[in-house]
Design a protein around this motif. Structure first.
Motif, PDB file in Angstrom:
ATOM      1  N   PHE A   1       3.498  10.053   4.256  1.00 49.22           N
ATOM      2  CA  PHE A   1       4.951  10.167   4.128  1.00 49.22           C
ATOM      3  C   PHE A   1       5.639   8.942   4.721  1.00 49.22           C
ATOM      4  N   ALA A   2       5.135   8.467   5.871  1.00 47.83           N
ATOM      5  CA  ALA A   2       5.678   7.237   6.454  1.00 47.83           C
ATOM      6  C   ALA A   2       5.456   6.062   5.516  1.00 47.83           C
ATOM      7  N   THR A   3       4.313   6.063   4.824  1.00 45.82           N
ATOM      8  CA  THR A   3       4.033   5.038   3.819  1.00 45.82           C
ATOM      9  C   THR A   3       5.103   5.031   2.748  1.00 45.82           C
ATOM     10  N   ILE A   4       5.426   6.206   2.273  1.00 51.83           N
ATOM     11  CA  ILE A   4       6.432   6.321   1.220  1.00 51.83           C
ATOM     12  C   ILE A   4       7.798   5.874   1.719  1.00 51.83           C
ATOM     13  N   LEU A   5       8.166   6.317   2.932  1.00 53.25           N
ATOM     14  CA  LEU A   5       9.469   5.945   3.470  1.00 53.25           C
ATOM     15  C   LEU A   5       9.588   4.430   3.635  1.00 53.25           C
ATOM     16  N   ALA A   6       8.501   3.790   4.108  1.00 55.33           N
ATOM     17  CA  ALA A   6       8.539   2.343   4.300  1.00 55.33           C
ATOM     18  C   ALA A   6       8.681   1.614   2.971  1.00 55.33           C
ATOM     19  N   VAL A   7       7.952   2.066   1.964  1.00 51.57           N
ATOM     20  CA  VAL A   7       7.999   1.401   0.665  1.00 51.57           C
ATOM     21  C   VAL A   7       9.342   1.611  -0.015  1.00 51.57           C
ATOM     22  N   VAL A   8       9.844   2.841   0.001  1.00 52.58           N
ATOM     23  CA  VAL A   8      11.126   3.088  -0.665  1.00 52.58           C
ATOM     24  C   VAL A   8      12.259   2.354   0.044  1.00 52.58           C
ATOM     25  N   ALA A   9      12.157   2.197   1.363  1.00 51.73           N
ATOM     26  CA  ALA A   9      13.173   1.427   2.084  1.00 51.73           C
ATOM     27  C   ALA A   9      13.153  -0.022   1.635  1.00 51.73           C
ATOM     28  N   GLY A  10      11.941  -0.589   1.509  1.00 48.68           N
ATOM     29  CA  GLY A  10      11.833  -1.968   1.041  1.00 48.68           C
ATOM     30  C   GLY A  10      12.359  -2.137  -0.368  1.00 48.68           C
ATOM     31  N   LEU A  11      12.048  -1.198  -1.242  1.00 47.20           N
ATOM     32  CA  LEU A  11      12.522  -1.257  -2.625  1.00 47.20           C
ATOM     33  C   LEU A  11      14.037  -1.131  -2.709  1.00 47.20           C
ATOM     34  N   THR A  12      14.581  -0.181  -1.958  1.00 47.54           N
ATOM     35  CA  THR A  12      16.032   0.020  -1.978  1.00 47.54           C
ATOM     36  C   THR A  12      16.752  -1.189  -1.402  1.00 47.54           C
ATOM     37  N   LEU A  13      16.206  -1.762  -0.326  1.00 43.39           N
ATOM     38  CA  LEU A  13      16.804  -2.953   0.275  1.00 43.39           C
ATOM     39  C   LEU A  13      16.795  -4.121  -0.715  1.00 43.39           C
TER      40      LEU A  13
ATOM     41  N   LEU B   1       0.858  -1.192   0.000  1.00 48.80           N
ATOM     42  CA  LEU B   1       0.000   0.000   0.000  1.00 48.80           C
ATOM     43  C   LEU B   1       0.888   1.234   0.000  1.00 48.80           C
ATOM     44  N   SER B   2       1.283   1.617  -1.162  1.00 50.62           N
ATOM     45  CA  SER B   2       2.269   2.680  -1.323  1.00 50.62           C
ATOM     46  C   SER B   2       1.602   4.017  -1.558  1.00 50.62           C
ATOM     47  N   ALA B   3       2.403   4.981  -1.972  1.00 52.62           N
ATOM     48  CA  ALA B   3       1.864   6.301  -2.319  1.00 52.62           C
ATOM     49  C   ALA B   3       0.855   6.198  -3.453  1.00 52.62           C
ATOM     50  N   ALA B   4       1.047   5.203  -4.320  1.00 50.62           N
ATOM     51  CA  ALA B   4       0.098   5.011  -5.413  1.00 50.62           C
ATOM     52  C   ALA B   4      -1.280   4.675  -4.882  1.00 50.62           C
ATOM     53  N   SER B   5      -1.321   3.839  -3.840  1.00 51.96           N
ATOM     54  CA  SER B   5      -2.604   3.407  -3.288  1.00 51.96           C
ATOM     55  C   SER B   5      -3.313   4.542  -2.561  1.00 51.96           C
TER      56      SER B   5
ATOM     57  N   LEU C   1      -1.057   2.522  10.988  1.00 53.64           N
ATOM     58  CA  LEU C   1      -1.441   3.938  10.938  1.00 53.64           C
ATOM     59  C   LEU C   1      -2.217   4.267   9.665  1.00 53.64           C
ATOM     60  N   LEU C   2      -1.798   3.684   8.544  1.00 47.73           N
ATOM     61  CA  LEU C   2      -2.459   3.966   7.272  1.00 47.73           C
ATOM     62  C   LEU C   2      -3.906   3.463   7.276  1.00 47.73           C
TER      63      LEU C   2
ATOM     64  N   ALA D   1       6.070  11.751  -2.415  1.00 48.78           N
ATOM     65  CA  ALA D   1       6.651  12.460  -1.273  1.00 48.78           C
ATOM     66  C   ALA D   1       6.761  13.958  -1.539  1.00 48.78           C
ATOM     67  N   ALA D   2       7.176  14.307  -2.750  1.00 48.24           N
ATOM     68  CA  ALA D   2       7.292  15.725  -3.098  1.00 48.24           C
ATOM     69  C   ALA D   2       5.932  16.420  -3.023  1.00 48.24           C
ATOM     70  N   THR D   3       4.882  15.713  -3.452  1.00 45.49           N
ATOM     71  CA  THR D   3       3.534  16.271  -3.402  1.00 45.49           C
ATOM     72  C   THR D   3       3.085  16.527  -1.968  1.00 45.49           C
ATOM     73  N   ILE D   4       3.312  15.533  -1.101  1.00 45.78           N
ATOM     74  CA  ILE D   4       2.867  15.637   0.299  1.00 45.78           C
ATOM     75  C   ILE D   4       3.571  16.778   1.023  1.00 45.78           C
ATOM     76  N   VAL D   5       4.882  16.780   0.973  1.00 44.41           N
ATOM     77  CA  VAL D   5       5.643  17.784   1.716  1.00 44.41           C
ATOM     78  C   VAL D   5       5.373  19.178   1.171  1.00 44.41           C
ATOM     79  N   GLY D   6       5.198  19.291  -0.155  1.00 43.18           N
ATOM     80  CA  GLY D   6       4.890  20.592  -0.742  1.00 43.18           C
ATOM     81  C   GLY D   6       3.594  21.158  -0.198  1.00 43.18           C
TER      82      GLY D   6
END
Length: 575
Positions: free
Chosen positions: A362-374, A70-74, A204-205, A155-160
């Protein structure tokens, strides 16, 4: 003097609300960093870094899978597409959910019983190790980077929106900041830290989405028909908003094919996503892998039903025009809805809701990108470096160091590419990653597990043909020839500028003033989703390569053949 007091009070209130919003946002990010540092203490060796030691329960892994999926896309992209395109947007939700049946019935348990760390372990268990690990490693990294791009854009959309910053430079620095955080998560916490971040984020999501869903329904007396009617009215599209064809035109042949292509990619892509596949190795047994997928399906199914209410709720309460004004791709629909439910912009309640939802997203994005990078860094270190470059002579420490360096490099590449894709819808970007995964990875995985005559040469043909065809089709599509919204778009150009750009332009200038000019660029292939073409190419190349390449005894290089792999996949014996 007194006339300025209300303005001063409003400014002070706005500053206070922004401080409250940012404080809650930073607090949640800090919690995830603390979890990562805690997990570092018990992360030992490659097994701990890659799979968390394989000690997570089925329930824990099921929640983590949903958190990874369940990423930023979802949360952002699908809600935005539904808010702007109505019925057609909900097709994304259906596709993302149905796809798990393929993963459950054909991949999860067999993959867990056959491999150890990465997708390449399954291919190398039967076919020649070197060529398979090279091809699978390249494919894993490419798919992961495409998926990473979508998360960075979200992430850029959210923080902006959260910090009320605008402009390209603000978006770019946001993307860079997300990239830095995801590298910290991976390098410090490994799979254990990443998994616990995903579990916390998933809880949380779901809680945030459920709160917003019940709130929207309560506003309409839990009458879904009333909600849909208001959404259709607010969209200015009428009944067309609730029927097929708004995004994928009912009378356009290419658009219909695009819809089929999207569905095929979503349904087949999940079972081939590298960061999803690696989650099957974090549980003790194949049975636990299957049970964890069952848990994930339940959680994910509930969430995607809620996206229906969130998307149509945003259209009805916020309005499609307001959503488009904030972000033409619709990525801000969920956060704007949260702010509206809390009381609107500038209110304390609105700021709190915006802060909570934005922080969760944002936490959703961080969790997903961490999994992808790993996943991608592990594949490089385990498959390419240790097995191919060093031919099994690398020490465990060297492999771990390489994985961490690869995480930094892959993160930097994803950041650079995300900067150029920051104006596209994140759900749309993720759909492209699904198409590439289904085209390159799925043929090799399924044929390795189920076809006796499959060969190393066929596997290489399938993976590389799937990769090249899917990426090539994207480069020749309207995505790169005029934007994801189609081949006809509007830009501000003078007639001379339009001529220099090599596009046809209708000059609508008044005097010397620059006005909106309608430009038309024609993509070589007017198909935005490549799956309907590239997935068959991947399967066909794998089959033809196996047949045309001759029935060489690939098992001689590994000491095991299809029969042994079949027993191992079904029982886990010899893993």
């Amino acid at each position: 003097m007194t006339q300025h007091l209300p303005l001063a009070a409003a400014a002070a209130q706005s500053t206070s609300n922004k401080g409250l919003t940012v404080g809650l946002f930073v607090a949640l990010v800090a919690v995830t960093l603390v979890i990562t540092l805690w997990a570092r203490r018990s992360t030992r060796g490659t097994g701990g870094f890659y799979t968390g030691g394989g000690q997570f329960s089925a329930l824990q892994n099921g929640i983590a899978i949903s958190g990874d999926y369940l990423s930023a896309a979802s949360f952002l992209g699908i809600a935005g597409i539904i808010a702007l395109s109505g019925y057609d947007g909900f097709l994304y939700s259906i596709g993302f959910l149905v796809a798990w049946l393929v993963a459950l019935l054909m991949v999860a348990e067999l993959l867990r019983n056959t491999g150890r760390f990465t997708m390449a372990d399954v291919l190398a268990a039967r076919l020649r190790s070197g060529p398979m690990r090279t091809a699978a490693g390249v494919s894993t990294i490419v798919v992961s980077i495409f998926y990473l791009i979508a998360q960075m854009v979200g992430a850029a959309t959210i923080v902006g929106q959260l910090l009320d910053v605008k402009g390209a430079s603000a978006q770019i620095w946001t993307i860079v900041g997300v990239g830095a955080l995801m590298i910290v998560y991976v390098v410090v916490g490994g799979m254990k830290g990443t998994t616990w971040v995903q579990i916390v984020k998933a809880v949380l999501l779901i809680a945030g989405a459920a709160t917003m869903t019940l709130w929207v329904l309560a506003k309409y007396g839990f009458d879904l028909s009333h909600l849909l009617g208001d959404a259709a009215s607010a969209s200015k599209k009428g009944d067309a908003f609730l029927q097929p064809g708004l995004k994928y035109g009912a009378t356009d042949g290419w658009s219909k094919l695009d819809l089929v292509s999207l569905g095929v990619a979503l349904v087949l892509g999940t079972a081939a996503l590298p960061h999803v596949l690696v989650r099957f190795y974090t549980v003790p047994t194949g049975r636990d892998a299957r049970k964890s997928v069952n848990w994930a399906i339940g959680i994910i199914g509930v969430f995607y039903l809620m996206t229906l209410v969130l998307g149509f709720g945003a259209a009805a309460l916020v309005g499609t025009a307001t959503i488009k004004e904030k972000d033409p791709s619709g990525n801000t629909a969920a956060t704007l809805l949260a702010e509206h439910l809390g009381g609107g912009a500038g209110t304390t309640g609105g700021s709190l809701m915006l802060a909570f939802v934005a922080a969760v997203a944002f936490a959703t994005i961080l969790a997903v990108v961490a999994g992808l990078t790993l996943t991608s860094s592990s594949s490089f270190a385990h498959d390419l470096y240790a097995s191919v470059i060093r031919k099994g002579r690398a020490t465990e420490r060297q492999e771990l160091v390489t994985a961490k360096i690869a995480a930094v490099v892959i993160g930097a590449v994803a950041v650079a590419l995300s900067i150029f894709a920051r104006d596209l819808n994140v759900a749309f970007l993720v759909a492209l990653a699904f198409a590439i995964a289904a085209s390159a990875n799925l043929p090799a995985i399924l044929l390795t597990l189920f076809w006796k005559r499959f060969t190393t040469f066929g596997a290489k043909c399938g993976i590389y043909a799937g990769l090249v065809s899917s990426i090539g089709l994207v480069l020749l599509s309207p995505i790169c020839w005029g934007g994801a919204s189609g081949t006809v778009h509007a830009v501000k150009l003078t007639a001379a500028q339009a001529k220099d750009c090599g596009v046809e332009a209708s000059n609508k200038q008044v005097g010397n003033a620059t006005a909106l000019i309608s430009c038309t660029t024609t993509a070589p292939i007017p198909l935005q989703n490549p799956g309907v073409i590239s997935i068959p190419i991947g399967f066909a190349a794998a089959v033809l390569g196996s047949v045309a390449g001759g029935r060489r005894r690939d098992e001689d290089a590994q000491g095991r053949g299809f029969a042994e792999l079949e027993v191992r996949a079904l029982t886990g014996v010899g893993r």
